[in-house]
Design a protein around this motif. Structure first.
Motif, short mmCIF file in Angstrom:
data_model
loop_
_atom_site.label_atom_id
_atom_site.label_comp_id
_atom_site.label_asym_id
_atom_site.label_seq_id
_atom_site.Cartn_x
_atom_site.Cartn_y
_atom_site.Cartn_z
N LEU A 1 0.83 -1.21 0.00
CA LEU A 1 0.00 0.00 0.00
C LEU A 1 0.87 1.26 0.00
O LEU A 1 0.46 2.31 0.50
CB LEU A 1 -0.92 0.01 1.24
CG LEU A 1 -1.97 -1.10 1.33
CD1 LEU A 1 -2.61 -1.09 2.71
CD2 LEU A 1 -3.03 -0.93 0.25
N THR A 2 2.05 1.17 -0.59
CA THR A 2 2.98 2.30 -0.54
C THR A 2 2.44 3.55 -1.24
O THR A 2 2.88 4.66 -0.94
CB THR A 2 4.33 1.92 -1.18
OG1 THR A 2 4.09 1.34 -2.47
CG2 THR A 2 5.06 0.90 -0.32
N TYR A 3 1.48 3.39 -2.15
CA TYR A 3 0.89 4.54 -2.83
C TYR A 3 0.14 5.46 -1.86
O TYR A 3 -0.19 6.60 -2.19
CB TYR A 3 -0.04 4.08 -3.96
CG TYR A 3 -1.21 3.24 -3.51
CD1 TYR A 3 -2.43 3.81 -3.14
CD2 TYR A 3 -1.11 1.85 -3.46
CE1 TYR A 3 -3.50 3.05 -2.72
CE2 TYR A 3 -2.18 1.07 -3.05
CZ TYR A 3 -3.37 1.66 -2.68
OH TYR A 3 -4.42 0.89 -2.26
N LEU A 4 -0.12 4.96 -0.64
CA LEU A 4 -0.84 5.77 0.36
C LEU A 4 0.09 6.57 1.26
O LEU A 4 -0.36 7.31 2.13
CB LEU A 4 -1.71 4.85 1.24
CG LEU A 4 -2.88 4.13 0.57
CD1 LEU A 4 -3.55 3.19 1.56
CD2 LEU A 4 -3.88 5.14 0.03
N GLU A 5 1.41 6.44 1.05
CA GLU A 5 2.35 7.03 2.00
C GLU A 5 2.23 8.55 2.10
O GLU A 5 2.25 9.11 3.20
CB GLU A 5 3.79 6.65 1.64
CG GLU A 5 4.79 7.10 2.68
CD GLU A 5 6.17 6.50 2.47
OE1 GLU A 5 7.11 6.99 3.13
OE2 GLU A 5 6.32 5.57 1.66
N SER A 6 2.09 9.22 0.98
CA SER A 6 1.98 10.68 1.01
C SER A 6 0.75 11.12 1.79
O SER A 6 0.82 12.03 2.62
CB SER A 6 1.92 11.23 -0.42
OG SER A 6 1.73 12.62 -0.42
N PHE A 7 -0.38 10.46 1.54
CA PHE A 7 -1.61 10.78 2.27
C PHE A 7 -1.44 10.48 3.75
O PHE A 7 -1.88 11.26 4.61
CB PHE A 7 -2.78 9.96 1.71
CG PHE A 7 -4.01 10.02 2.56
CD1 PHE A 7 -4.84 11.12 2.53
CD2 PHE A 7 -4.33 8.96 3.41
CE1 PHE A 7 -5.98 11.18 3.33
CE2 PHE A 7 -5.45 9.01 4.21
CZ PHE A 7 -6.28 10.13 4.17
N LEU A 8 -0.78 9.36 4.07
CA LEU A 8 -0.59 8.98 5.46
C LEU A 8 0.14 10.07 6.24
O LEU A 8 -0.29 10.48 7.33
CB LEU A 8 0.21 7.68 5.54
CG LEU A 8 0.69 7.27 6.94
CD1 LEU A 8 -0.49 6.84 7.80
CD2 LEU A 8 1.72 6.15 6.86
N TRP A 9 1.26 10.58 5.68
CA TRP A 9 2.03 11.59 6.40
C TRP A 9 1.27 12.91 6.53
O TRP A 9 1.38 13.61 7.55
CB TRP A 9 3.38 11.81 5.73
CG TRP A 9 4.35 10.71 6.05
CD1 TRP A 9 4.91 9.82 5.20
CD2 TRP A 9 4.84 10.37 7.36
NE1 TRP A 9 5.72 8.94 5.87
CE2 TRP A 9 5.71 9.25 7.20
CE3 TRP A 9 4.65 10.88 8.64
CZ2 TRP A 9 6.37 8.65 8.27
CZ3 TRP A 9 5.30 10.29 9.72
CH2 TRP A 9 6.15 9.19 9.52
N LYS A 10 0.48 13.25 5.53
CA LYS A 10 -0.34 14.47 5.64
C LYS A 10 -1.36 14.32 6.76
O LYS A 10 -1.59 15.26 7.54
CB LYS A 10 -1.05 14.74 4.31
CG LYS A 10 -0.12 15.25 3.21
CD LYS A 10 -0.86 15.45 1.91
CE LYS A 10 0.09 15.92 0.80
NZ LYS A 10 -0.61 16.04 -0.51
N TYR A 11 -1.97 13.13 6.84
CA TYR A 11 -2.95 12.89 7.89
C TYR A 11 -2.29 12.91 9.28
O TYR A 11 -2.80 13.54 10.21
CB TYR A 11 -3.65 11.54 7.68
CG TYR A 11 -4.56 11.17 8.83
CD1 TYR A 11 -5.78 11.81 9.01
CD2 TYR A 11 -4.17 10.20 9.77
CE1 TYR A 11 -6.60 11.49 10.09
CE2 TYR A 11 -4.98 9.88 10.84
CZ TYR A 11 -6.20 10.53 11.00
OH TYR A 11 -7.01 10.22 12.07
#
Length: 384
Positions: A127-137
């Motif tokens: 699920l690495t494509y979610l990393e940018s969203f994860l850090w923003k959250y």
């Protein structure tokens, strides 16, 4: 103090966060502090005077974690009745999010603790494509907090590189009266039908983030190298257990499932070493537990684990995912008895310095600094 804790995992769940929070609430109870925990319902555990259990459903990707459906109004009323000095959110999901919103709404001082390297988990769950969203959250979630407590220097550095501020190390301790070397190892070996010369254990959730591929390869190699002289004991459960059992077989391998307290200490204490290849840990509670039992740990030189193990002193640090590095370390330990005995003593000695009471009393002092505003310099000027 009066402390409200919001968490998406708590006992009877079996994981590092749940056990750490349970140890903390026990300390609060023993030392005259009041607390109230908001957590998911689990295994039939209901609400008590100090714990409000919230309706929840299993999280599909990680079934042992619960996604709660909190009644905001009910929680708010309960919190007003408790009237806490501070709110501590231990997880950034549904219940933690509820704690965040209520703290802001009622203007209650808010702190958080960061227990899981979520970005590392994404790799193992593809699920690495979610990393940018994860850090923003995570940045948005933690921004209102007065302080973020992290369990290791490695985690503090990791979050610093992501722009997080107000970080403080809240390390973890171990109960050395529970986790200690066994007085009668032969009796324990008979209990688990261990008849081999050597014993190696792994303790942890049997899930992708523990790097099971590397662990499986290490087990296969060691079986070829030592044959029936070696028994592996795998303690834990999880979604990959059946798959792992098929890959490794069960010859000279014991899968115990989850073990609690005394039985877990027994496995540590009869093992020559513990092998722990996970490179996703923010701390590694099981590493410290094993060391307290006088069992050195061969672990990945990554995450919080590398802050606990002193290489070739209390254990051995290996290159993450490098099967050969781990296998060489195993051979060093099993074939050099004097070295293993020295590491065993040093591991126990180090664990004895990691006392929960001093660690948790320091956390309370940090709470008090946040809750109690500093005196105004004007007061001293007027007094003078």
């Amino acid at each position: 103090m009066k402390i409200a804790i919001f968490t998406d995992t708590y006992v009877p769940q079996v994981n590092g966060v749940a056990k750490t929070l349970n140890r903390f609430t026990n300390y609060l109870n023993e030392n005259g502090h009041s607390f109230h925990v908001f957590s998911p319902e689990d295994c039939g555990a209901g609400s008590t005077e100090n714990v409000t259990r919230l309706k929840s459903v299993p999280f599909k990707i990680y079934p042992e974690c619960k996604i709660s459906l909190p009644n905001f109004s009910k929680i708010k009323n309960k919190l007003k009745e408790f009237n806490p000095d501070i709110i501590h959110v231990a997880t950034p999901f549904t219940i933690g999010l509820c704690g965040l919103q209520i703290a802001k709404k009622l203007n209650i001082p808010l702190v958080a603790s960061y227990h899981t390297n979520f970005d590392h988990y994404l790799h193992y769950y593809k699920l690495t494509y979610l990393e940018s969203f994860l850090w923003k959250y995570l940045d948005w979630f933690h921004r209102p907090t007065k302080k973020i407590f992290v369990p290791s220097k490695d985690t503090l550095h990791h979050l610093n590189t992501k722009g997080f501020n107000n970080l403080s190390v809240w390390t973890h301790g171990v109960d050395c009266s529970l986790f200690k070397p066994a007085e009668d190892q032969e009796k324990i070996k008979q209990k688990y039908n261990i008849t081999s010369k050597y014993t190696i254990c792994f303790v942890g959730r049997i899930a992708p983030e523990k790097d099971l591929d590397t662990l499986t390869n290490i087990m296969k190699y060691s079986k070829q190298r030592f044959g029936n002289q070696l028994t592996w004991v795998i303690v834990g459960d999880g979604p990959k257990k059946e798959e792992m059992m098929k890959k490794t077989g069960t010859n000279q391998i014991i899968y115990t499932g989850y073990l609690q307290k005394n039985e877990l200490a027994e496995i540590y204490s009869v093992s020559d070493v513990m092998v722990f290849p996970s490179d996703t840990e923010t701390f590694g509670n099981v590493v410290l537990e094993s060391m307290a039992c006088g069992t050195p740990v061969i672990g990945a030189n990554a995450g919080g684990v590398k802050n606990i193990i002193r290489d070739y002193s209390t254990g051995i640090l290996c290159e993450p995912k490098n099967t050969l590095s781990f296998c060489r370390a195993i051979e060093d330990c099993l074939q050099q008895t004097n070295m293993l005995n020295r590491m065993s003593k040093k591991a126990r000695d180090y664990a004895l310095t990691q006392d929960w009471n001093s660690i948790l009393s320091a956390l309370i002092l940090e709470y008090e600094e946040i809750v109690t505003p500093p005196l105004s310099p004007m007061l001293f000027t007027q007094k003078a």
